[in-house]
Design a protein around this motif. Structure first.
Motif, mmCIF file in Angstrom:
data_model
loop_
_atom_site.group_PDB
_atom_site.id
_atom_site.type_symbol
_atom_site.label_atom_id
_atom_site.label_comp_id
_atom_site.label_asym_id
_atom_site.label_seq_id
_atom_site.Cartn_x
_atom_site.Cartn_y
_atom_site.Cartn_z
ATOM 1 N N LYS A 1 0.830 -1.212 0.000
ATOM 2 C CA LYS A 1 0.000 0.000 0.000
ATOM 3 C C LYS A 1 0.860 1.255 0.000
ATOM 4 N N ARG A 2 1.900 1.273 0.808
ATOM 5 C CA ARG A 2 2.778 2.456 0.851
ATOM 6 C C ARG A 2 3.440 2.689 -0.503
ATOM 7 N N ASN A 3 3.853 1.615 -1.141
ATOM 8 C CA ASN A 3 4.493 1.748 -2.447
ATOM 9 C C ASN A 3 3.521 2.321 -3.478
ATOM 10 N N GLN A 4 2.277 1.850 -3.439
ATOM 11 C CA GLN A 4 1.283 2.335 -4.388
ATOM 12 C C GLN A 4 0.875 3.777 -4.095
ATOM 13 N N GLU A 5 0.803 4.141 -2.831
ATOM 14 C CA GLU A 5 0.454 5.522 -2.481
ATOM 15 C C GLU A 5 1.555 6.495 -2.910
ATOM 16 N N ALA A 6 2.809 6.098 -2.735
ATOM 17 C CA ALA A 6 3.924 6.964 -3.122
ATOM 18 C C ALA A 6 3.979 7.140 -4.635
ATOM 19 N N ARG A 7 3.475 6.174 -5.368
ATOM 20 C CA ARG A 7 3.552 6.226 -6.825
ATOM 21 C C ARG A 7 2.727 7.368 -7.408
ATOM 22 N N ALA A 8 1.663 7.755 -6.739
ATOM 23 C CA ALA A 8 0.834 8.852 -7.244
ATOM 24 C C ALA A 8 1.638 10.145 -7.323
ATOM 25 N N GLY A 9 2.452 10.421 -6.314
ATOM 26 C CA GLY A 9 3.284 11.616 -6.329
ATOM 27 C C GLY A 9 4.342 11.569 -7.421
ATOM 28 N N ILE A 10 4.904 10.385 -7.653
ATOM 29 C CA ILE A 10 5.921 10.247 -8.702
ATOM 30 C C ILE A 10 5.288 10.489 -10.070
ATOM 31 N N ARG A 11 4.078 9.984 -10.271
ATOM 32 C CA ARG A 11 3.382 10.185 -11.553
ATOM 33 C C ARG A 11 3.144 11.671 -11.798
ATOM 34 N N ASP A 12 2.755 12.398 -10.772
ATOM 35 C CA ASP A 12 2.550 13.843 -10.924
ATOM 36 C C ASP A 12 3.848 14.540 -11.314
ATOM 37 N N ARG A 13 4.957 14.150 -10.686
ATOM 38 C CA ARG A 13 6.242 14.774 -11.024
ATOM 39 C C ARG A 13 6.622 14.486 -12.476
ATOM 40 N N PHE A 14 6.376 13.251 -12.911
ATOM 41 C CA PHE A 14 6.700 12.907 -14.290
ATOM 42 C C PHE A 14 5.860 13.732 -15.261
ATOM 43 N N THR A 15 4.554 13.823 -15.001
ATOM 44 C CA THR A 15 3.657 14.539 -15.907
ATOM 45 C C THR A 15 4.031 16.014 -15.999
ATOM 46 N N ILE A 16 4.271 16.638 -14.851
ATOM 47 C CA ILE A 16 4.614 18.065 -14.838
ATOM 48 C C ILE A 16 5.936 18.305 -15.558
ATOM 49 N N ALA A 17 6.935 17.482 -15.278
ATOM 50 C CA ALA A 17 8.248 17.656 -15.900
ATOM 51 C C ALA A 17 8.173 17.415 -17.400
ATOM 52 N N ALA A 18 7.386 16.415 -17.825
ATOM 53 C CA ALA A 18 7.269 16.126 -19.259
ATOM 54 C C ALA A 18 6.586 17.274 -19.991
ATOM 55 N N ARG A 19 5.521 17.797 -19.416
ATOM 56 C CA ARG A 19 4.831 18.921 -20.059
ATOM 57 C C ARG A 19 5.722 20.149 -20.148
ATOM 58 N N ARG A 20 6.420 20.426 -19.069
ATOM 59 C CA ARG A 20 7.318 21.588 -19.081
ATOM 60 C C ARG A 20 8.402 21.420 -20.132
ATOM 61 N N THR A 21 8.929 20.211 -20.250
ATOM 62 C CA THR A 21 9.973 19.953 -21.249
ATOM 63 C C THR A 21 9.457 20.142 -22.655
ATOM 64 N N LEU A 22 8.288 19.589 -22.949
ATOM 65 C CA LEU A 22 7.737 19.691 -24.308
ATOM 66 C C LEU A 22 7.370 21.135 -24.643
ATOM 67 N N ASP A 23 6.856 21.874 -23.666
ATOM 68 C CA ASP A 23 6.516 23.279 -23.906
ATOM 69 C C ASP A 23 7.758 24.113 -24.170
ATOM 70 N N SER A 24 8.797 23.904 -23.380
ATOM 71 C CA SER A 24 10.018 24.700 -23.524
ATOM 72 C C SER A 24 10.781 24.319 -24.778
ATOM 73 N N ALA A 25 10.569 23.109 -25.289
ATOM 74 C CA ALA A 25 11.298 22.661 -26.476
ATOM 75 C C ALA A 25 10.624 23.085 -27.761
ATOM 76 N N THR A 26 9.431 23.698 -27.658
ATOM 77 C CA THR A 26 8.735 24.128 -28.861
ATOM 78 C C THR A 26 9.425 25.355 -29.437
ATOM 79 N N PRO A 27 10.023 25.281 -30.623
ATOM 80 C CA PRO A 27 10.747 26.417 -31.181
ATOM 81 C C PRO A 27 9.812 27.498 -31.674
ATOM 82 N N SER A 28 10.257 28.724 -31.634
ATOM 83 C CA SER A 28 9.470 29.824 -32.140
ATOM 84 C C SER A 28 9.521 29.829 -33.667
ATOM 85 N N ALA A 29 8.479 30.406 -34.286
ATOM 86 C CA ALA A 29 8.416 30.418 -35.740
ATOM 87 C C ALA A 29 9.496 31.347 -36.300
#
Length: 266
Positions: A238-266
């Motif tokens: 249970k502890r392992n599964q509960e901790a996983r929710a926080g890790i998933r949030d960190r992955f999602t936020i970091a991935a979105r930030r990376t993709l947004d910052s990597a978008t080149p300007s026209a």
């Protein structure tokens, strides 16, 4: 003569002016060509940087999507197969295989980066592998203790309790018959020759009951020990599964930030 010299000097100055003008024009043309070449080269470099940024962003997007697809597959299996350590009809562990795919795709993210996303992906894959390991440990604990205890209770403890109960009931019935017979005959109960045998039967029934109770207590202690160990493992899961929710949030936020910052300007 003087006029000739003046004309000659004027001609010399005119020629010099022409030469100087031509030299200046040539230098200006060369500088202009150099600037044009530099501008063209910079444009090529800029376009190359834009293309590389597009390529890297697309590669990262595909890697992130593939990783999340493996993650979703793992969650589906956790919800559908019971314990994460359960095996399918083929003898394979589908969740373990899906967790392996998560690990493989996390390695690709580690190559493409950035480090923040790669670290979160690795932690998510590790968390899912721990799910499998912990649940497998619980499954092995259950298989090592419960079947043997169940078989002993079914084949030994339960029959012993039944035999002890039947013996006590039979002894009680015989005692009631003796008492009824003594009342009818007017004799004292201790005068009946069957009393001694009845007390022996009662003592044997009592021994059977005590042995059955001892056996049942041993079974209860063993099951309690199993439950204590199983509770520890389940809490860890249970502890392992509960901790996983926080890790998933960190992955999602970091991935979105990376993709947004990597978008080149026209």
């Amino acid at each position: 003569m003087k006029e000739f010299i003046v004309a000659l000097v004027a001609a010399a100055f005119g020629l010099a002016g022409t030469v100087v003008g031509a030299a200046l024009s040539a230098r200006a043309a060369k500088k202009g060509a150099s600037l044009s070449a530099q501008a063209a080269l910079q444009q090529v470099r800029d376009q190359g940087a834009v293309d590389q940024s597009h390529w890297l962003r697309q590669q990262r997007l595909q890697a992130y999507e593939g990783f999340l697809a493996a993650w979703d597959e793992c969650l589906r299996l956790v919800d559908s197969v019971g314990l994460p350590g359960d095996y399918g009809s083929s003898g394979t562990n589908p969740l373990k295989e899906a967790a392996g795919r998560m690990t493989e795709r996390a390695r690709r993210i580690d190559i493409l980066g950035p480090a923040e996303v790669a670290l979160a992906a690795e932690e998510l894959a590790d968390s899912m592998r721990r799910d499998v390991d912990i649940a497998t440990k619980l499954k092995q604990l259950t298989e090592s203790m419960v079947p043997a205890a169940t078989e002993r209770i079914t084949n030994e403890t339960a029959p012993a309790m039944t035999a002890a109960t039947e013996a006590m009931q039979e002894t009680s019935r015989q005692m009631q018959e003796l008492m009824a017979g003594a009342n009818d005959s007017g004799r004292m109960l201790h005068e009946d020759p069957r009393v001694e045998a009845l007390f022996e039967s009662f003592a044997q029934a009592q021994e059977l009951a005590e042995a059955a109770i001892d056996r049942a207590n041993e079974d209860g202690d063993e099951m309690s020990a199993f439950l204590d160990q199983a509770t520890v493992v389940v809490d860890e899961l249970k502890r392992n599964q509960e901790a996983r929710a926080g890790i998933r949030d960190r992955f999602t936020i970091a991935a979105r930030r990376t993709l947004d910052s990597a978008t080149p300007s026209a």
